[in-house]
Design a protein around this motif. Structure first.
Motif, PDB file in Angstrom:
ATOM      1  N   ILE A   1      -2.075 -10.458  -8.513  1.00  0.00           N
ATOM      2  CA  ILE A   1      -0.682 -10.467  -8.978  1.00  0.00           C
ATOM      3  C   ILE A   1       0.200  -9.819  -7.920  1.00  0.00           C
ATOM      4  O   ILE A   1      -0.247  -9.029  -7.101  1.00  0.00           O
ATOM      5  N   ASP A   2       1.476 -10.196  -7.954  1.00  0.00           N
ATOM      6  CA  ASP A   2       2.463  -9.582  -7.083  1.00  0.00           C
ATOM      7  C   ASP A   2       3.268  -8.599  -7.909  1.00  0.00           C
ATOM      8  O   ASP A   2       3.676  -8.893  -9.037  1.00  0.00           O
ATOM      9  N   LEU A   3       3.502  -7.423  -7.336  1.00  0.00           N
ATOM     10  CA  LEU A   3       4.201  -6.352  -8.038  1.00  0.00           C
ATOM     11  C   LEU A   3       5.425  -5.931  -7.248  1.00  0.00           C
ATOM     12  O   LEU A   3       5.324  -5.586  -6.074  1.00  0.00           O
ATOM     13  N   PHE A   4       6.594  -6.007  -7.890  1.00  0.00           N
ATOM     14  CA  PHE A   4       7.822  -5.440  -7.337  1.00  0.00           C
ATOM     15  C   PHE A   4       7.870  -4.001  -7.824  1.00  0.00           C
ATOM     16  O   PHE A   4       7.797  -3.743  -9.020  1.00  0.00           O
ATOM     17  N   PHE A   5       7.982  -3.039  -6.895  1.00  0.00           N
ATOM     18  CA  PHE A   5       7.907  -1.627  -7.258  1.00  0.00           C
ATOM     19  C   PHE A   5       8.967  -0.845  -6.511  1.00  0.00           C
ATOM     20  O   PHE A   5       9.142  -0.999  -5.297  1.00  0.00           O
ATOM     21  N   LYS A   6       9.694   0.012  -7.243  1.00  0.00           N
ATOM     22  CA  LYS A   6      10.731   0.847  -6.648  1.00  0.00           C
ATOM     23  C   LYS A   6      10.728   2.195  -7.351  1.00  0.00           C
ATOM     24  O   LYS A   6      10.655   2.263  -8.574  1.00  0.00           O
ATOM     25  N   VAL A   7      10.804   3.264  -6.557  1.00  0.00           N
ATOM     26  CA  VAL A   7      10.867   4.616  -7.094  1.00  0.00           C
ATOM     27  C   VAL A   7      12.254   5.171  -6.810  1.00  0.00           C
ATOM     28  O   VAL A   7      12.736   5.096  -5.668  1.00  0.00           O
ATOM     29  N   ASN A   8      12.908   5.712  -7.815  1.00  0.00           N
ATOM     30  CA  ASN A   8      14.167   6.430  -7.658  1.00  0.00           C
ATOM     31  C   ASN A   8      13.829   7.910  -7.665  1.00  0.00           C
ATOM     32  O   ASN A   8      13.288   8.408  -8.655  1.00  0.00           O
ATOM     33  N   SER A   9      14.131   8.606  -6.567  1.00  0.00           N
ATOM     34  CA  SER A   9      13.707  10.003  -6.468  1.00  0.00           C
ATOM     35  C   SER A   9      14.756  10.856  -5.787  1.00  0.00           C
ATOM     36  O   SER A   9      15.579  10.365  -5.016  1.00  0.00           O
TER      37      SER A   9
ATOM     38  N   SER B   1      12.497   9.269   1.566  1.00  0.00           N
ATOM     39  CA  SER B   1      13.212   8.507   0.555  1.00  0.00           C
ATOM     40  C   SER B   1      12.330   7.373   0.059  1.00  0.00           C
ATOM     41  O   SER B   1      11.824   6.578   0.841  1.00  0.00           O
ATOM     42  N   ALA B   2      12.126   7.313  -1.216  1.00  0.00           N
ATOM     43  CA  ALA B   2      11.279   6.285  -1.804  1.00  0.00           C
ATOM     44  C   ALA B   2      12.117   5.193  -2.445  1.00  0.00           C
ATOM     45  O   ALA B   2      11.606   4.364  -3.161  1.00  0.00           O
ATOM     46  N   ASP B   3      13.402   5.207  -2.177  1.00  0.00           N
ATOM     47  CA  ASP B   3      14.296   4.296  -2.866  1.00  0.00           C
ATOM     48  C   ASP B   3      14.237   2.857  -2.363  1.00  0.00           C
ATOM     49  O   ASP B   3      14.880   1.990  -2.916  1.00  0.00           O
ATOM     50  N   ARG B   4      13.483   2.611  -1.311  1.00  0.00           N
ATOM     51  CA  ARG B   4      13.341   1.234  -0.832  1.00  0.00           C
ATOM     52  C   ARG B   4      12.330   0.488  -1.690  1.00  0.00           C
ATOM     53  O   ARG B   4      11.220   0.970  -1.910  1.00  0.00           O
ATOM     54  N   PRO B   5      12.696  -0.677  -2.176  1.00  0.00           N
ATOM     55  CA  PRO B   5      11.736  -1.434  -3.005  1.00  0.00           C
ATOM     56  C   PRO B   5      10.628  -2.036  -2.147  1.00  0.00           C
ATOM     57  O   PRO B   5      10.775  -2.226  -0.943  1.00  0.00           O
ATOM     58  N   MET B   6       9.502  -2.314  -2.794  1.00  0.00           N
ATOM     59  CA  MET B   6       8.379  -2.944  -2.107  1.00  0.00           C
ATOM     60  C   MET B   6       7.796  -4.019  -3.000  1.00  0.00           C
ATOM     61  O   MET B   6       7.876  -3.939  -4.219  1.00  0.00           O
ATOM     62  N   ILE B   7       7.212  -5.017  -2.365  1.00  0.00           N
ATOM     63  CA  ILE B   7       6.490  -6.060  -3.078  1.00  0.00           C
ATOM     64  C   ILE B   7       5.070  -6.038  -2.542  1.00  0.00           C
ATOM     65  O   ILE B   7       4.843  -6.228  -1.348  1.00  0.00           O
ATOM     66  N   GLU B   8       4.126  -5.766  -3.422  1.00  0.00           N
ATOM     67  CA  GLU B   8       2.720  -5.648  -3.049  1.00  0.00           C
ATOM     68  C   GLU B   8       1.895  -6.654  -3.839  1.00  0.00           C
ATOM     69  O   GLU B   8       2.141  -6.883  -5.014  1.00  0.00           O
ATOM     70  N   THR B   9       0.898  -7.240  -3.178  1.00  0.00           N
ATOM     71  CA  THR B   9      -0.080  -8.076  -3.861  1.00  0.00           C
ATOM     72  C   THR B   9      -1.255  -7.188  -4.239  1.00  0.00           C
ATOM     73  O   THR B   9      -1.845  -6.542  -3.379  1.00  0.00           O
ATOM     74  N   ILE B  10      -1.557  -7.132  -5.522  1.00  0.00           N
ATOM     75  CA  ILE B  10      -2.661  -6.317  -6.026  1.00  0.00           C
ATOM     76  C   ILE B  10      -3.810  -7.264  -6.360  1.00  0.00           C
ATOM     77  O   ILE B  10      -3.687  -8.106  -7.250  1.00  0.00           O
ATOM     78  N   PRO B  11      -4.944  -7.170  -5.635  1.00  0.00           N
ATOM     79  CA  PRO B  11      -6.079  -8.046  -5.930  1.00  0.00           C
ATOM     80  C   PRO B  11      -6.628  -7.799  -7.341  1.00  0.00           C
ATOM     81  O   PRO B  11      -6.425  -6.734  -7.927  1.00  0.00           O
ATOM     82  N   ALA B  12      -7.334  -8.766  -7.864  1.00  0.00           N
ATOM     83  CA  ALA B  12      -7.894  -8.675  -9.219  1.00  0.00           C
ATOM     84  C   ALA B  12      -8.860  -7.503  -9.332  1.00  0.00           C
ATOM     85  O   ALA B  12      -9.656  -7.241  -8.435  1.00  0.00           O
ATOM     86  N   LYS B  13      -8.743  -6.787 -10.452  1.00  0.00           N
ATOM     87  CA  LYS B  13      -9.639  -5.684 -10.806  1.00  0.00           C
ATOM     88  C   LYS B  13      -9.734  -4.595  -9.729  1.00  0.00           C
ATOM     89  O   LYS B  13     -10.798  -4.061  -9.471  1.00  0.00           O
ATOM     90  N   THR B  14      -8.609  -4.288  -9.071  1.00  0.00           N
ATOM     91  CA  THR B  14      -8.605  -3.230  -8.062  1.00  0.00           C
ATOM     92  C   THR B  14      -7.474  -2.248  -8.317  1.00  0.00           C
ATOM     93  O   THR B  14      -6.523  -2.543  -9.034  1.00  0.00           O
ATOM     94  N   LYS B  15      -7.584  -1.090  -7.689  1.00  0.00           N
ATOM     95  CA  LYS B  15      -6.567  -0.050  -7.772  1.00  0.00           C
ATOM     96  C   LYS B  15      -6.041   0.194  -6.366  1.00  0.00           C
ATOM     97  O   LYS B  15      -6.813   0.310  -5.419  1.00  0.00           O
ATOM     98  N   LYS B  16      -4.717   0.242  -6.224  1.00  0.00           N
ATOM     99  CA  LYS B  16      -4.105   0.348  -4.907  1.00  0.00           C
ATOM    100  C   LYS B  16      -3.027   1.420  -4.919  1.00  0.00           C
ATOM    101  O   LYS B  16      -2.220   1.485  -5.842  1.00  0.00           O
ATOM    102  N   ALA B  17      -3.015   2.274  -3.889  1.00  0.00           N
ATOM    103  CA  ALA B  17      -1.965   3.287  -3.751  1.00  0.00           C
ATOM    104  C   ALA B  17      -0.678   2.600  -3.323  1.00  0.00           C
ATOM    105  O   ALA B  17      -0.673   1.780  -2.409  1.00  0.00           O
TER     106      ALA B  17
END
Length: 127
Positions: free
Chosen positions: A48-56, A62-78
């Motif tokens: 799946i593709d995940l759009f992720f943004k942290v407001n801090s 600064s974590a305010d930049r959004p990111m789009i990450e592909t998360i492989p099936a059944k895995t955990k990703k930092a």
């Protein structure tokens, strides 16, 4: 009266936590000695593709930049690691949206763009 407000706020916080989880992904926050790390775990059988943004506020980077990450099936990703500044109050919230593969926007190079650059020599004068 303040006790009632605290209990109400705590109840709403506990109820709202499951509502923030996007479908198919489990977002976890791990607090370390001098850092806070966000993880995304794909609990589905598909990538799946995940759009992720942290407001801090109050963090080194600064974590305010959004990111789009592909998360492989059944895995955990930092996703991101936050390092707090000394003596600062810190706050952080996140936004996570799962996009399906069929809805992804693919960029295709279909046309060739030719760019003409005209250089002018300031020493030469036009007549």
């Amino acid at each position: 009266m303040n006790g009632f407000k605290l209990v109400t706020a705590l109840f709403l916080f506990i109820v709202a936590i499951p509502l923030q989880q996007p479908e198919g992904v489990l977002i976890t926050v791990e607090k370390g000695h001098k850092k806070i790390t966000y993880y995304a775990e794909n609990v589905t059988e598909n990538d799946i593709d995940l759009f992720f943004k942290v407001n801090s506020t109050g963090f080194r980077r600064s974590a305010d930049r959004p990111m789009i990450e592909t998360i492989p099936a059944k895995t955990k990703k930092a996703l991101i690691t936050l390092i707090p500044l000394k003596g600062k109050d810190t706050t952080h919230t996140y936004i996570a949206v799962v996009t399906k593969k069929e809805n992804n926007i693919e960029l295709r190079k279909t046309d060739t763009i030719i760019k003409d650059v005209m250089r002018i020599d300031p020493r030469k004068k036009k007549n």
